[in-house]
Scaffold this motif. Sequence first.
Motif, PDB file in Angstrom:
ATOM      1  N   VAL A 126      -2.551   5.356   2.851  1.00  0.00           N
ATOM      2  CA  VAL A 126      -2.564   6.765   3.230  1.00  0.00           C
ATOM      3  C   VAL A 126      -1.128   7.117   3.607  1.00  0.00           C
ATOM      4  N   ASP A 127      -0.492   7.880   2.751  1.00  0.00           N
ATOM      5  CA  ASP A 127       0.956   8.102   2.821  1.00  0.00           C
ATOM      6  C   ASP A 127       1.240   9.541   3.241  1.00  0.00           C
ATOM      7  N   GLU A 128       1.027   9.829   4.522  1.00  0.00           N
ATOM      8  CA  GLU A 128       1.131  11.210   4.998  1.00  0.00           C
ATOM      9  C   GLU A 128       2.504  11.812   4.738  1.00  0.00           C
ATOM     10  N   ARG A 129       3.557  11.031   4.878  1.00  0.00           N
ATOM     11  CA  ARG A 129       4.911  11.556   4.725  1.00  0.00           C
ATOM     12  C   ARG A 129       5.518  11.239   3.359  1.00  0.00           C
ATOM     13  N   SER A 130       4.727  10.683   2.456  1.00  0.00           N
ATOM     14  CA  SER A 130       5.189  10.352   1.094  1.00  0.00           C
ATOM     15  C   SER A 130       6.370   9.395   1.108  1.00  0.00           C
ATOM     16  N   GLU A 131       6.420   8.518   2.126  1.00  0.00           N
ATOM     17  CA  GLU A 131       7.542   7.588   2.248  1.00  0.00           C
ATOM     18  C   GLU A 131       7.206   6.186   1.748  1.00  0.00           C
ATOM     19  N   ILE A 132       5.953   5.771   1.866  1.00  0.00           N
ATOM     20  CA  ILE A 132       5.619   4.394   1.499  1.00  0.00           C
ATOM     21  C   ILE A 132       5.676   4.218  -0.007  1.00  0.00           C
ATOM     22  N   ALA A 133       4.957   5.066  -0.738  1.00  0.00           N
ATOM     23  CA  ALA A 133       4.894   4.935  -2.192  1.00  0.00           C
ATOM     24  C   ALA A 133       5.852   5.868  -2.916  1.00  0.00           C
ATOM     25  N   ALA A 134       6.340   6.902  -2.226  1.00  0.00           N
ATOM     26  CA  ALA A 134       7.251   7.888  -2.815  1.00  0.00           C
ATOM     27  C   ALA A 134       6.661   8.479  -4.088  1.00  0.00           C
ATOM     28  N   CYS A 135       5.452   9.009  -3.970  1.00  0.00           N
ATOM     29  CA  CYS A 135       4.775   9.564  -5.143  1.00  0.00           C
ATOM     30  C   CYS A 135       5.459  10.851  -5.621  1.00  0.00           C
ATOM     31  N   VAL A 136       5.476  11.009  -6.920  1.00  0.00           N
ATOM     32  CA  VAL A 136       5.897  12.257  -7.561  1.00  0.00           C
ATOM     33  C   VAL A 136       4.724  12.710  -8.423  1.00  0.00           C
ATOM     34  N   ARG A 137       4.154  13.861  -8.077  1.00  0.00           N
ATOM     35  CA  ARG A 137       2.948  14.366  -8.737  1.00  0.00           C
ATOM     36  C   ARG A 137       1.855  13.301  -8.772  1.00  0.00           C
ATOM     37  N   GLY A 138       1.684  12.609  -7.660  1.00  0.00           N
ATOM     38  CA  GLY A 138       0.600  11.651  -7.498  1.00  0.00           C
ATOM     39  C   GLY A 138       0.859  10.259  -8.028  1.00  0.00           C
ATOM     40  N   VAL A 139       2.023  10.034  -8.636  1.00  0.00           N
ATOM     41  CA  VAL A 139       2.341   8.733  -9.227  1.00  0.00           C
ATOM     42  C   VAL A 139       3.405   8.033  -8.379  1.00  0.00           C
ATOM     43  N   PRO A 140       3.136   6.813  -7.865  1.00  0.00           N
ATOM     44  CA  PRO A 140       4.126   6.111  -7.043  1.00  0.00           C
ATOM     45  C   PRO A 140       5.406   5.808  -7.821  1.00  0.00           C
ATOM     46  N   THR A 141       6.538   5.966  -7.154  1.00  0.00           N
ATOM     47  CA  THR A 141       7.814   5.592  -7.778  1.00  0.00           C
ATOM     48  C   THR A 141       8.332   4.267  -7.233  1.00  0.00           C
ATOM     49  N   PHE A 142       7.731   3.759  -6.147  1.00  0.00           N
ATOM     50  CA  PHE A 142       8.033   2.417  -5.663  1.00  0.00           C
ATOM     51  C   PHE A 142       6.962   1.457  -6.175  1.00  0.00           C
ATOM     52  N   ASP A 143       7.303   0.180  -6.248  1.00  0.00           N
ATOM     53  CA  ASP A 143       6.355  -0.844  -6.672  1.00  0.00           C
ATOM     54  C   ASP A 143       5.432  -1.181  -5.503  1.00  0.00           C
ATOM     55  N   ILE A 144       4.193  -0.740  -5.581  1.00  0.00           N
ATOM     56  CA  ILE A 144       3.228  -1.007  -4.515  1.00  0.00           C
ATOM     57  C   ILE A 144       2.090  -1.893  -5.007  1.00  0.00           C
ATOM     58  N   GLY A 145       2.242  -2.481  -6.190  1.00  0.00           N
ATOM     59  CA  GLY A 145       1.271  -3.438  -6.682  1.00  0.00           C
ATOM     60  C   GLY A 145       0.250  -2.849  -7.638  1.00  0.00           C
ATOM     61  N   PRO A 146      -0.420  -3.720  -8.436  1.00  0.00           N
ATOM     62  CA  PRO A 146      -1.320  -3.252  -9.494  1.00  0.00           C
ATOM     63  C   PRO A 146      -2.686  -2.780  -9.022  1.00  0.00           C
ATOM     64  N   ARG A 147      -3.096  -3.156  -7.796  1.00  0.00           N
ATOM     65  CA  ARG A 147      -4.434  -2.789  -7.323  1.00  0.00           C
ATOM     66  C   ARG A 147      -4.361  -1.867  -6.104  1.00  0.00           C
ATOM     67  N   THR A 148      -3.319  -1.066  -6.051  1.00  0.00           N
ATOM     68  CA  THR A 148      -3.105  -0.186  -4.905  1.00  0.00           C
ATOM     69  C   THR A 148      -3.334   1.268  -5.290  1.00  0.00           C
ATOM     70  N   ASP A 149      -4.079   1.981  -4.445  1.00  0.00           N
ATOM     71  CA  ASP A 149      -4.314   3.417  -4.610  1.00  0.00           C
ATOM     72  C   ASP A 149      -3.674   4.151  -3.441  1.00  0.00           C
ATOM     73  N   VAL A 150      -3.186   5.351  -3.710  1.00  0.00           N
ATOM     74  CA  VAL A 150      -2.442   6.109  -2.696  1.00  0.00           C
ATOM     75  C   VAL A 150      -3.060   7.481  -2.496  1.00  0.00           C
ATOM     76  N   MET A 151      -3.298   7.827  -1.242  1.00  0.00           N
ATOM     77  CA  MET A 151      -3.637   9.188  -0.866  1.00  0.00           C
ATOM     78  C   MET A 151      -2.357   9.789  -0.316  1.00  0.00           C
ATOM     79  N   ASP A 152      -1.731  10.635  -1.113  1.00  0.00           N
ATOM     80  CA  ASP A 152      -0.378  11.104  -0.820  1.00  0.00           C
ATOM     81  C   ASP A 152      -0.380  12.433  -0.075  1.00  0.00           C
ATOM     82  N   ALA A 153       0.568  12.577   0.851  1.00  0.00           N
ATOM     83  CA  ALA A 153       0.790  13.832   1.578  1.00  0.00           C
ATOM     84  C   ALA A 153      -0.479  14.327   2.255  1.00  0.00           C
ATOM     85  N   CYS A 154      -1.243  13.400   2.804  1.00  0.00           N
ATOM     86  CA  CYS A 154      -2.528  13.719   3.421  1.00  0.00           C
ATOM     87  C   CYS A 154      -2.502  13.267   4.881  1.00  0.00           C
TER      88      CYS A 154
END
Length: 335
Positions: A197-225
């Motif tokens: 759960v990436d409230e500040r969009s800092e962990i995964a750094a998603c752009v339009r819902g797609v992570p720009t950092f490597d967070i692994g193949p089985r990871t899902d992100v709830m961005d800006a929530c």
Amino acid sequence: MLTRVVHLLPGELAAVLERMPDHVKDKLEEIRIRESRPLEIGFDGGFRYIAPDGTPMSRPDGAYRPTGDLCRKLLERVTNYSLYAMEEELRRGYITVAGGHRIGIAGRTVLEGGHVRGIRDIGAFNIRIAREVIGASAKLLPKLLDFNRRSVLPALIVAPPQQGKTTLVRDIARAVSAGLWGHAAAAGWEGRKVGIVDERSEIAACVRGVPTFDIGPRTDVMDACPKAEGMMMMLRSMSPDVLIVDEIGRPEDAEAILDASHAGIAVIATAHAKDLEEARGRPAIGRLLAAGAFDVCVELRKSSDGLSSRVVRALPAARSPSPLERAPAGGNAHG
């Protein structure tokens, strides 16, 4: 590090910072821009003022002073020339841009019904540069393994600001998701489903819902929530084995973490605190610790030797925590 954010800066400011020595640019952590006041940077755990020729100085006299016009141009660039579209971010006092870089802002608040509706007359910025450190958790993760569940223990990671918490949990997500446990006894374990759960969009750094950092193949992100709501959404929709959340501290965060804990999900969370005892003094976190939501607490420390970690059992306050391990956390990090 400067190259990661230089595109955000007005030309005059970028030129000043580009003149800094290479070793400073490479270890740059934050840039503080204050209208008509000395330009300040944070790097390698310290800070300096910057002269117009790029020279780092310990005193503010003679430092470059950004003008009001430059600050206006910076605000336009970081909001992509649409203050209205960034209204919610501005209300919370920061903007997160592509790459996970967070830009804190300060100015005159606009109140409505006793609550902050927004910020106007913005005259101060703090650009915190995010960076990905693959392997940052390599030496710590084996100390967090749950050998009964073939997963990780619920863990609270504490440190003051800018000690590496976000970088560390990002790499934990990558390793746990990929099954890179770093321990001989876990060699046959599969990767686990991870929810961030990436409230500040800092962990995964998603752009339009797609992570720009490597967070692994089985990871899902709830961005800006918002964290509490995002954790409940993750529980209902994505069935994670491990849930990762950054900078907890509100009562609603505690409620959501307790719900996840009762559902058998291992929560890894970060919080601002010097150590476990200071964390206990924060009401929401103290409640979680008293309820046994975390098995261990990781205390991070940054020193001249790099980032180190101390793992202690997160026992109820009536009992004294005993050290489990003390080991390098795996690399210098920012968070």
